[in-house]
Motif scaffolding. Structure first.
Motif, short mmCIF file in Angstrom:
data_model
loop_
_atom_site.label_atom_id
_atom_site.label_comp_id
_atom_site.label_asym_id
_atom_site.label_seq_id
_atom_site.Cartn_x
_atom_site.Cartn_y
_atom_site.Cartn_z
N ILE A 6 0.87 -1.19 0.00
CA ILE A 6 0.00 0.00 0.00
C ILE A 6 0.89 1.23 0.00
N LEU A 7 0.77 2.06 -1.01
CA LEU A 7 1.59 3.26 -1.14
C LEU A 7 0.82 4.46 -0.61
N GLY A 8 1.21 4.93 0.55
CA GLY A 8 0.53 6.06 1.18
C GLY A 8 -0.11 5.64 2.48
N SER A 105 -1.63 7.54 -2.55
CA SER A 105 -0.60 8.55 -2.35
C SER A 105 -1.12 9.98 -2.37
N GLY A 106 -2.42 10.16 -2.54
CA GLY A 106 -3.03 11.47 -2.38
C GLY A 106 -2.72 12.46 -3.48
N PHE A 286 -5.10 -1.19 -7.49
CA PHE A 286 -6.24 -0.36 -7.12
C PHE A 286 -5.72 1.01 -6.71
N VAL A 287 -6.54 2.03 -6.90
CA VAL A 287 -6.16 3.39 -6.53
C VAL A 287 -7.31 4.00 -5.73
N ILE A 288 -7.02 4.38 -4.50
CA ILE A 288 -8.05 4.84 -3.58
C ILE A 288 -7.78 6.27 -3.13
N GLY A 289 -8.84 7.02 -2.90
CA GLY A 289 -8.69 8.39 -2.40
C GLY A 289 -8.31 9.37 -3.48
N ASP A 290 -7.54 10.38 -3.10
CA ASP A 290 -7.25 11.50 -4.00
C ASP A 290 -6.34 11.14 -5.17
#
Length: 429
Positions: A6-8, A105-106, A286-290
Motif C-alpha cells: 500500500i503506497l501512502g 498517495s493522495g 487499485f487506486v483509492i482516495g485523491d
C-alpha cells in the motif's frame, strides 16, 4: 506468502491497511505500507490554523501509531512502480515486490506550476493554507493585516476539499468583522468555475452567501501568471485582479512517482473504474482516495465511503470472484460559514447537494445546505472521530452509498428520476 503493498499512509491508506489486516489471513498475506515520513496530518485542521483555532500538535500525529499489529511500515521516498515486474522501487534501491498494489498517495499543492507564485512574495503577501507550514505562516500574516484587498484564489480544479476556499472566505469575513476591520478590507473570491461551486443548487446557495457578506466573486478566471512586483494575478484573457494579501489554492497534482511510472494522466492521477477503483490498465492495482481520476470530490469523506465499498470488492477480486460493490461517488462535507455555524452538503456522481435533513429524515440532526450551530459542532467533533474511529478502521454508522432519505428533491429532478426508474422497470425481463 502473498504480498499486498500500500503506497501512502494517509486517510485512505491507513483505513485500508487496518480493515484488510483484520480480513486477510496473516499466514497467507503480508501487508507493507510505505510513506515518506511518520507524520500523519489531519488536513481539515489546516483551515482553522490561520485563525488560531488549532495548534500543530492537534493536527499532527504519528502514522505508525494508527496501524494495527501485523503490518510492516516502511519509511522512504518512492522512486517508481514497475507494473510489468510487479515491484515498487524506493529511492536508495530497495525493492518491494507485490501481488496486489494499492496506491493511496493522495494529491498535493504545486505552487511551482503557476509562474510567479513562488516568487519573492511567496509567504510574504502570497500564501496557501493547504499545507501545515503555509497555514502557520498565514496566521502571522493575518495578525498583521488590518486593511486592503484580501483575495482568495483557486488556481485550477480539481483540488482537495473543493469547499475549503469558500470556508476560508467565510471564516476570514467573520474574523475581520469580529475585529472591527471588515469595513477596511475588500474581500474578493476568484475561481475558474462559472459560479461559487460546481453543482447548481449549492453554487446558487453559496454564491448568495458570498453576496450577503459583500464578497466580490470573479468567475471563469483561468490564471496565467502572478505578477509579484505589481501584486496582481493575471488570467489568460488578460483580466487582472490586484491584491494586498493573496490566499491561493495552487494547482493540485498527484505524486511524481505516478508520472515516472507511466501510470497517470497530465495531473498524475491514475485512471480507474469509478465504481471499483481498479486500474483501467492493470488488474492487480487499485487506486483509492485523491490519487485516482474518479469524478468525485477529493475529500476525506470520499476516501472513507469508497474504502467501505473497496474492501469487499478487493476480497472478491483476489479470490477470482466478480466485484459486486459499486461506489457511487458519495461525498459529504461540512462547510464552515463563520460565526460558529456551518452547512452540510451530501452528494454523489449523479445527485447534486440538496436541502433537507441528514442522516435521518425529519430528525436529522444535521441540516443540509443550511447554516446551523449543530453543523459547526459536527465539524469540530469530526476531528475526534477521525483519530479514534475512522483511521483505526472502526465501523461508522453512516451508509457508504448516498441515500435520498431526508433530501428535498426539486420537482423537475424528481420527474426525471421517476422517468428513469420507469424506463428501467420496463426493461426488466
Amino acid at each position: 506468502m502473498r504480498n499486498l503493498v500500500i503506497l501512502g499512509c494517509g486517510t485512505a491508506g491507513t483505513m485500508i491497511t487496518n480493515k484488510l489486516r483484520h480480513r486477510l489471513d496473516r499466514e497467507e498475506w503480508k501487508i507493507t505500507v510505505v510513506d515518506r515520513d511518520d507524520e500523519h496530518h489531519y488536513q481539515p485542521g489546516y483551515l482553522f490554523l490561520p485563525f488560531g483555532g488549532y495548534s500543530r500538535d492537534q493536527v499532527v500525529r504519528s502514522r505508525h501509531a494508527f496501524l494495527c499489529d501485523g503490518v510492516d511500515f516502511v519509511t522512504g521516498a518512492i522512486d517508481k512502480v514497475d507494473p510489468e515486474e510487479n515491484v515498487v522501487l524506493l529511492e536508495g534501491g530497495r525493492r518491494l515486490p507485490y501481488d496486489q498494489l494499492v496506491i493511496a498517495s493522495g494529491t498535493t499543492p504545486r505552487p511551482d506550476q503557476t509562474p510567479g507564485m513562488l516568487g519573492p512574495e511567496w509567504r510574504r503577501s502570497i500564501f496557501d493554507f493547504y499545507t501545515l507550514e503555509g497555514a502557520e505562516a498565514l496566521a502571522g500574516a493575518l495578525d498583521r493585516f488590518d486593511s486592503g484587498r484580501l483575495v482568495v484564489h483557486v488556481t485550477e480544479m480539481p483540488i482537495k476539499c473543493p469547499v475549503a476556499p469558500l470556508e476560508f472566505t467565510f471564516l476570514a469575513e467573520a474574523w475581520l468583522r469580529a475585529r472591527g476591520l471588515r469595513d477596511r478590507v475588500e474581500l474578493v473570491y476568484v475561481t475558474p468555475l462559472d459560479g461559487a461551486f460546481t453543482k447548481p443548487v449549492a453554487s446558487a446557495h453559496l454564491g448568495g452567501m458570498l453576496e450577503e457578506r459583500k464578497v466580490h466573486v470573479e468567475t471563469d478566471f483561468m490564471v496565467e501568471r502572478i505578477d509579484p512586483e505589481r501584486k496582481v494575478i493575471v488570467s489568460y484573457d488578460e483580466r487582472e485582479v490586484p491584491f494586498d494579501l493573496l490566499v491561493t489554492v495552487p494547482v493540485n497534482m498527484g505524486a511524481d512517482f505516478i508520472a515516472r511510472s507511466g501510470l497517470g494522466d497530465e495531473l498524475n492521477y491514475v485512471p480507474v473504474d469509478k465504481h471499483t477503483q481498479l486500474s483501467t490498465a492493470f488488474d492487480n492495482i487499485f487506486v483509492i482516495g485523491d490519487a485516482s481520476d474518479i469524478p468525485a470530490s477529493k475529500a476525506g469523506s470520499v476516501a472513507h465511503f469508497s474504502v467501505e465499498i473497496f474492501v469487499d470488492n478487493f476480497l472478491a477480486h483476489i479470490e477470482g470472484r466478480p466485484m459486486t460493490g459499486a461506489f457511487d461517488g458519495h461525498a459529504n462535507c461540512f462547510v464552515e460559514s463563520g460565526d460558529e455555524k456551518a452547512l452540510l452538503i451530501d452528494f454523489n456522481y449523479e445527485t447534486e447537494p440538496l436541502t433537507g435533513k441528514y442522516p435521518y429524515p425529519v430528525v436529522g440532526p444535521m441540516d443540509l445546505l443550511k447554516e446551523t450551530r449543530t453543523n459547526h459542532l459536527g465539524k469540530l467533533a469530526f476531528r475526534w472521530i477521525y483519530w479514534n474511529v475512522l483511521l483505526p478502521g472502526r465501523p461508522v454508522p453512516l451508509p457508504a452509498l448516498m441515500s435520498m432519505a431526508g433530501k428535498n428533491v426539486p420537482a423537475a429532478e424528481a420527474d426525471e428520476k421517476e422517468a428513469r426508474d420507469a424506463h428501467h422497470h420496463d426493461r426488466q425481463p
